[in-house]
Write a protein that holds these residues in place. Sequence first.
Motif, PDB file in Angstrom:
ATOM      1  N   ASN A  42     -43.699 -74.706-102.017  1.00  0.00           N
ATOM      2  CA  ASN A  42     -45.066 -75.237-102.000  1.00  0.00           C
ATOM      3  C   ASN A  42     -45.031 -76.753-102.177  1.00  0.00           C
ATOM      4  N   VAL A  43     -45.840 -77.430-101.393  1.00  0.00           N
ATOM      5  CA  VAL A  43     -45.940 -78.887-101.471  1.00  0.00           C
ATOM      6  C   VAL A  43     -47.358 -79.235-101.906  1.00  0.00           C
ATOM      7  N   TYR A  44     -47.466 -80.133-102.897  1.00  0.00           N
ATOM      8  CA  TYR A  44     -48.761 -80.487-103.465  1.00  0.00           C
ATOM      9  C   TYR A  44     -49.102 -81.936-103.115  1.00  0.00           C
ATOM     10  N   ARG A  45     -50.397 -82.178-102.951  1.00  0.00           N
ATOM     11  CA  ARG A  45     -50.897 -83.499-102.569  1.00  0.00           C
ATOM     12  C   ARG A  45     -51.718 -84.088-103.711  1.00  0.00           C
ATOM     13  N   SER A  46     -51.418 -85.340-104.068  1.00  0.00           N
ATOM     14  CA  SER A  46     -52.209 -86.075-105.060  1.00  0.00           C
ATOM     15  C   SER A  46     -52.678 -87.377-104.432  1.00  0.00           C
ATOM     16  N   THR A  47     -53.962 -87.678-104.600  1.00  0.00           N
ATOM     17  CA  THR A  47     -54.559 -88.846-103.949  1.00  0.00           C
ATOM     18  C   THR A  47     -55.296 -89.708-104.966  1.00  0.00           C
ATOM     19  N   ALA A  48     -55.051 -91.002-104.904  1.00  0.00           N
ATOM     20  CA  ALA A  48     -55.785 -91.983-105.707  1.00  0.00           C
ATOM     21  C   ALA A  48     -56.646 -92.825-104.770  1.00  0.00           C
ATOM     22  N   ILE A 100     -38.727 -95.435-106.282  1.00  0.00           N
ATOM     23  CA  ILE A 100     -37.552 -94.560-106.174  1.00  0.00           C
ATOM     24  C   ILE A 100     -36.664 -94.697-107.410  1.00  0.00           C
ATOM     25  N   LYS A 101     -36.485 -95.926-107.849  1.00  0.00           N
ATOM     26  CA  LYS A 101     -35.659 -96.163-109.033  1.00  0.00           C
ATOM     27  C   LYS A 101     -36.336 -95.663-110.304  1.00  0.00           C
ATOM     28  N   LYS A 102     -37.636 -95.890-110.421  1.00  0.00           N
ATOM     29  CA  LYS A 102     -38.355 -95.521-111.636  1.00  0.00           C
ATOM     30  C   LYS A 102     -38.355 -94.008-111.850  1.00  0.00           C
ATOM     31  N   PHE A 103     -38.533 -93.240-110.778  1.00  0.00           N
ATOM     32  CA  PHE A 103     -38.626 -91.781-110.896  1.00  0.00           C
ATOM     33  C   PHE A 103     -37.320 -91.076-110.513  1.00  0.00           C
ATOM     34  N   ASP A 104     -36.252 -91.854-110.308  1.00  0.00           N
ATOM     35  CA  ASP A 104     -34.931 -91.288-109.994  1.00  0.00           C
ATOM     36  C   ASP A 104     -35.038 -90.269-108.865  1.00  0.00           C
ATOM     37  N   LEU A 105     -35.603 -90.731-107.739  1.00  0.00           N
ATOM     38  CA  LEU A 105     -35.803 -89.817-106.612  1.00  0.00           C
ATOM     39  C   LEU A 105     -34.497 -89.471-105.911  1.00  0.00           C
ATOM     40  N   ASP A 147     -45.387 -83.843-102.864  1.00  0.00           N
ATOM     41  CA  ASP A 147     -44.135 -83.434-103.480  1.00  0.00           C
ATOM     42  C   ASP A 147     -44.256 -81.981-103.935  1.00  0.00           C
ATOM     43  N   GLU A 148     -43.072 -81.379-104.119  1.00  0.00           N
ATOM     44  CA  GLU A 148     -43.044 -80.000-104.597  1.00  0.00           C
ATOM     45  C   GLU A 148     -43.479 -79.909-106.062  1.00  0.00           C
ATOM     46  N   ASP A 149     -43.294 -80.993-106.805  1.00  0.00           N
ATOM     47  CA  ASP A 149     -43.717 -81.056-108.201  1.00  0.00           C
ATOM     48  C   ASP A 149     -45.083 -81.743-108.255  1.00  0.00           C
ATOM     49  N   LYS A 150     -46.132 -80.994-108.573  1.00  0.00           N
ATOM     50  CA  LYS A 150     -47.478 -81.556-108.542  1.00  0.00           C
ATOM     51  C   LYS A 150     -47.673 -82.652-109.594  1.00  0.00           C
ATOM     52  N   ASN A 151     -47.021 -82.528-110.733  1.00  0.00           N
ATOM     53  CA  ASN A 151     -47.129 -83.567-111.764  1.00  0.00           C
ATOM     54  C   ASN A 151     -46.438 -84.853-111.325  1.00  0.00           C
ATOM     55  N   LEU A 152     -45.285 -84.713-110.663  1.00  0.00           N
ATOM     56  CA  LEU A 152     -44.580 -85.892-110.157  1.00  0.00           C
ATOM     57  C   LEU A 152     -45.391 -86.570-109.066  1.00  0.00           C
ATOM     58  N   ALA A 153     -46.018 -85.788-108.204  1.00  0.00           N
ATOM     59  CA  ALA A 153     -46.837 -86.363-107.135  1.00  0.00           C
ATOM     60  C   ALA A 153     -47.963 -87.208-107.711  1.00  0.00           C
ATOM     61  N   ALA A 154     -48.642 -86.707-108.745  1.00  0.00           N
ATOM     62  CA  ALA A 154     -49.731 -87.466-109.371  1.00  0.00           C
ATOM     63  C   ALA A 154     -49.197 -88.714-110.065  1.00  0.00           C
ATOM     64  N   ALA A 155     -48.055 -88.594-110.754  1.00  0.00           N
ATOM     65  CA  ALA A 155     -47.478 -89.737-111.467  1.00  0.00           C
ATOM     66  C   ALA A 155     -47.058 -90.835-110.500  1.00  0.00           C
ATOM     67  N   PRO A 315     -52.865 -83.962-110.897  1.00  0.00           N
ATOM     68  CA  PRO A 315     -52.036 -82.873-110.362  1.00  0.00           C
ATOM     69  C   PRO A 315     -52.893 -81.881-109.583  1.00  0.00           C
ATOM     70  N   ALA A 316     -52.444 -81.533-108.385  1.00  0.00           N
ATOM     71  CA  ALA A 316     -53.220 -80.634-107.522  1.00  0.00           C
ATOM     72  C   ALA A 316     -53.288 -79.236-108.117  1.00  0.00           C
ATOM     73  N   THR A 317     -54.417 -78.575-107.903  1.00  0.00           N
ATOM     74  CA  THR A 317     -54.590 -77.204-108.393  1.00  0.00           C
ATOM     75  C   THR A 317     -54.211 -76.165-107.345  1.00  0.00           C
ATOM     76  N   ARG A 318     -53.998 -76.601-106.110  1.00  0.00           N
ATOM     77  CA  ARG A 318     -53.542 -75.685-105.067  1.00  0.00           C
ATOM     78  C   ARG A 318     -52.641 -76.451-104.111  1.00  0.00           C
ATOM     79  N   LYS A 319     -51.814 -75.712-103.421  1.00  0.00           N
ATOM     80  CA  LYS A 319     -50.817 -76.326-102.548  1.00  0.00           C
ATOM     81  C   LYS A 319     -51.474 -76.969-101.324  1.00  0.00           C
ATOM     82  N   SER A 320     -50.810 -77.956-100.796  1.00  0.00           N
ATOM     83  CA  SER A 320     -51.256 -78.599 -99.572  1.00  0.00           C
ATOM     84  C   SER A 320     -50.618 -77.970 -98.335  1.00  0.00           C
ATOM     85  N   LYS A 321     -49.389 -77.566 -98.454  1.00  0.00           N
ATOM     86  CA  LYS A 321     -48.654 -76.879 -97.413  1.00  0.00           C
ATOM     87  C   LYS A 321     -47.469 -76.166 -98.073  1.00  0.00           C
TER      88      LYS A 321
END
Length: 360
Positions: A42-48, A100-105, A147-155, A315-321
């Motif tokens: 599951n991939v989650y979408r977070s938008t600001a 990329i460096k901050k979140f160790d992608l 991202d697959e991690d909804k919390n990481l996507a929001a962060a 953090p998304a409450t449902r998957k995007s794809k």
Amino acid sequence: MSAPSFSLVGLGPIINRWKYYVAGAVALAALVSIVVALLLPNVYRSTAVFIPTNPQTADPDRLLEDNAEVRGKLELGSRAEDLDRVITIGESQPVAELIIKKFDLYKHYKAGSPGDDATDNYVLSEFSSNFSIVHNERDAIELTFLDEDKNLAAAVANTMVHVIDSINQQLTLENRRTVLDLYRKRYDYLSTSFERSRRELLGARRRYGIYGFEMQGRYMAKQIVETEAALRKAEGGGGDVAGLRRALRGLTRADGGNTINLESYVQGIDSVTMFSQRVKDLQERLIAARSAFETAELTIKGHISSIYLVQKAYPATRKSKPFRTLIVLGSMLLTFTLSVVFVSLLELYRHNRARALQAA
């Protein structure tokens, strides 16, 4: 010989003859697509959502304008150049590398250790494919991360907004520091001039014996009139004429021995008046310069945001794809279509070969 013609109506008998093979292919495709769809994460979408401002409105020289409506006010209206600048910053490689460096992608994308060109390009490509920043129809900026991690996507989305804001502020930071330095130099110059003029005024007061214009003038006039009257009376007989003459000379002549006397008062009144006005003017300008410097310094240290954050990323409450049902149905339809095309071509080949053998 003319080639046989086929129509959609003619596909019915062909599909019917090959129905078991076609059905088997479709069933196999459905089974494989179901397995693949279930294995896809599951991939989650977070938008600001935020609105950029004009960073020039945060400059100290603008904040210190006399117009109260302008002072300390950021322009909410988004200009085309503000929108383009923010999008350009967001899409820049330095911002991507910082995130990329901050979140160790590298570890998150399981790409290996950084430093290798292939690894770096893979991580950067993966990050870019999951990131988007666009100008919507409401003149706002939508920053999205998948991202697959909804919390990481929001962060990541929220951090990107802060990084863009910081870089946007840096564009005018050097100008702000220059303006602040000008205010500091102006305050230092006025402070030095004020102290010098104050000492000159004090020296002039001591030199001419002038410490107050109105009261001192009245005092001398009163004393001179009274001393002259007493002198005239003494000259008529019965008084200390010599003493009164010395007293009158002390009040009217600079060499008479009195600190406060009419001659010094007349000579120094213009100089003392000029120095007094100069000190008063410098004092007012010094107070204004000190206020301007403190306000400008506070403006720079305050780090006024260059964007209005309408909505932070959550953090998304449902998957995007993925859309698993669509994947299964699409694969079954594609398999059915390819199967029909294949059996149709096969039937056409057999028909042409049979006619060729009859003709031979």
